[in-house]
Write a protein that holds these residues in place. Structure first.
Motif: not given
Length: 208
Positions: A124, A150-151, A154
Motif C-alpha cells: 500500500h 490504488d490504495s 480504497s
C-alpha cells in the motif's frame, strides 16, 4: 525467536502498561490493562521481588514488544546503536522510531504498528516513489513515504486515515493527509518519544 501469535493484550498486562498493540481497543473500556491491572497467569496477582536482572529484562521486553520486533532484530538494532556516536540507549530508540512501520503508525495511517506492518506487506506504500513491502526498513531525513494511487481510493484505507486523523503528528515528520504522504524532516529526539522506559537498563543488560 518465533513470531508471537498469542493474545497481544497479555503482553500489555505482563508489562503492566499500555503498549497500544490493539489500536482503538486500547483507548476504550475494553482495554485489558484497565480491566485487570495484574500480570496474566495463575500467579499474576502475587507479589514477587524483582532482581536487578529482572528489571533490565522487563525494560528490554517492553521496548521490544512496543515496537513489535523479534529478539534477533532487537539485538541487531542494539549493535547498530552502540556503533553510532552518542548515547547507546537513545540511539536504540531513535533506530526503532525510524522503522517504516512505526513511521506509518505515527503518521496516523494505521491504527497500530501491527496494522502498519500488514499494510506495508500488501504494497500500500511507496518509499521515494518505489513500492516497498518491508516494514523493518529504516527511513532517513529527506525520505518521502506515499500511499499508492490504488490504495488512496480504497474506502477501508480512507476510513483508517479518518479514524486516526486527530492523532498528534511527531515534529520530526511532515504529514499531508490530503495527498496521503509523509516526509521525514529529521530523526527524532529522545524527549519526543512517548515511551516510558529506562533505556539505560537495556544498555546495562546487553553490556553484561
Amino acid at each position: 525467536m518465533a513470531r508471537y501469535t498469542g493474545a497481544v493484550c497479555r503482553l500489555c498486562r505482563r508489562e503492566g502498561k499500555k503498549l497500544f498493540l490493539k489500536g482503538e481497543r486500547c483507548y476504550s473500556d475494553k482495554c485489558a490493562v484497565s480491566r485487570r491491572e495484574y500480570a496474566p497467569g495463575q500467579h499474576g496477582q502475587s507479589r514477587k521481588k524483582v532482581s536487578e536482572y529482572g528489571l533490565q529484562l522487563r525494560e528490554k521486553q517492553m521496548a521490544r514488544r512496543y515496537y513489535g520486533v523479534s529478539e534477533s532484530q532487537f539485538a541487531k538494532y542494539f549493535e547498530m546503536a552502540v556503533r553510532k556516536p552518542g548515547m547507546a540507549g537513545e540511539n536504540l530508540l531513535r533506530i526503532l522510531e525510524s522503522r517504516l512501520d512505526n513511521v506509518v503508525y505515527r503518521a496516523g495511517f494505521a491504527s497500530s504498528r501491527a496494522e502498519a506492518k500488514q499494510l506495508i506487506l500488501h504494497n500500500h506504500f511507496k518509499l521515494n516513489g518505489k513500492k516497498v513491502n518491508i516494514s523493518s526498513l529504516l527511513v532517513k531525513p529527506g525520505d518521502v513515504i506515499t500511499v499508492g494511487n490504488d490504495s488512496k481510493s480504497s474506502e477501508k484505507f480512507k476510513a483508517v486515515v479518518e479514524a486516526w486523523a486527530s492523532r498528534p503528528v511527531p515534529m520530526w515528520m511532515t504529514v499531508d493527509k490530503e495527498n496521503m504522504s509523509i516526509k521525514i524532516e529529521r530523526l527524532t529526539n529522545r524527549d519526543e518519544i512517548d515511551l516510558e522506559i529506562a533505556e539505560h537498563l537495556i544498555v546495562e543488560l546487553y553490556s553484561k
